[in-house]
Scaffold this motif. Structure first.
Motif, PDB file in Angstrom:
ATOM      1  N   ASP A  55       0.818  -1.212   0.000  1.00  0.00           N
ATOM      2  CA  ASP A  55       0.000   0.000   0.000  1.00  0.00           C
ATOM      3  C   ASP A  55       0.852   1.263   0.000  1.00  0.00           C
ATOM      4  OD1 ASP A  55      -2.376  -1.446  -0.011  1.00  0.00           O
ATOM      5  OD2 ASP A  55      -2.474  -1.518   2.175  1.00  0.00           O
ATOM      6  N   ASP A  56       1.981   1.222   0.689  1.00  0.00           N
ATOM      7  CA  ASP A  56       2.853   2.384   0.786  1.00  0.00           C
ATOM      8  C   ASP A  56       4.187   2.074   0.093  1.00  0.00           C
ATOM      9  OD1 ASP A  56       4.235   4.658   1.406  1.00  0.00           O
ATOM     10  OD2 ASP A  56       4.063   4.431   3.586  1.00  0.00           O
ATOM     11  N   SER A  58       6.497   3.979  -0.680  1.00  0.00           N
ATOM     12  CA  SER A  58       7.646   4.734  -0.180  1.00  0.00           C
ATOM     13  C   SER A  58       8.492   3.897   0.779  1.00  0.00           C
ATOM     14  CB  SER A  58       7.193   6.020   0.513  1.00  0.00           C
ATOM     15  OG  SER A  58       6.491   5.732   1.710  1.00  0.00           O
ATOM     16  N   LYS A  59       7.906   2.834   1.339  1.00  0.00           N
ATOM     17  CA  LYS A  59       8.639   1.959   2.253  1.00  0.00           C
ATOM     18  C   LYS A  59       9.304   0.782   1.533  1.00  0.00           C
ATOM     19  CE  LYS A  59       5.742   3.129   6.171  1.00  0.00           C
ATOM     20  NZ  LYS A  59       4.786   2.645   7.155  1.00  0.00           N
TER      21      LYS A  59
END
Length: 79
Positions: A55-56, A58-59
């Motif tokens: 979902d993220d 950026s991680k």
């Protein structure tokens, strides 16, 4: 470099530079045993499986490049 390798690199580069030709909103890539994806028009490879995108993002591990030529030079190929 053999001619068929040059053609393959040209094909990969052309595909990366033209997101409107991608079969989905992401372009799956491989480099040896590594899996990755490109999103949109940034030469950033997110090192994730396209079927398990977090979902993220950026991680997620990522590799940013100055241009698509550098992505191909780093060994990434369209899957």
């Amino acid at each position: 470099m053999p001619n068929n390798q040059v053609e393959s690199l040209d094909r990969d580069l052309n595909m990366m530079k033209n997101p409107n030709r991608w079969p989905r909103l992401v372009l799956p890539l491989t480099r040896g045993h590594d899996l990755g994806i490109l999103l949109g028009d940034k030469p950033t490879v997110y090192k994730v499986n396209m079927y398990m995108i977090p979902d993220d993002l950026s991680k997620a591990p990522q590799e940013s490049y100055p241009d698509y030529e550098a992505v191909v030079a780093a060994g990434w190929q369209v899957d």
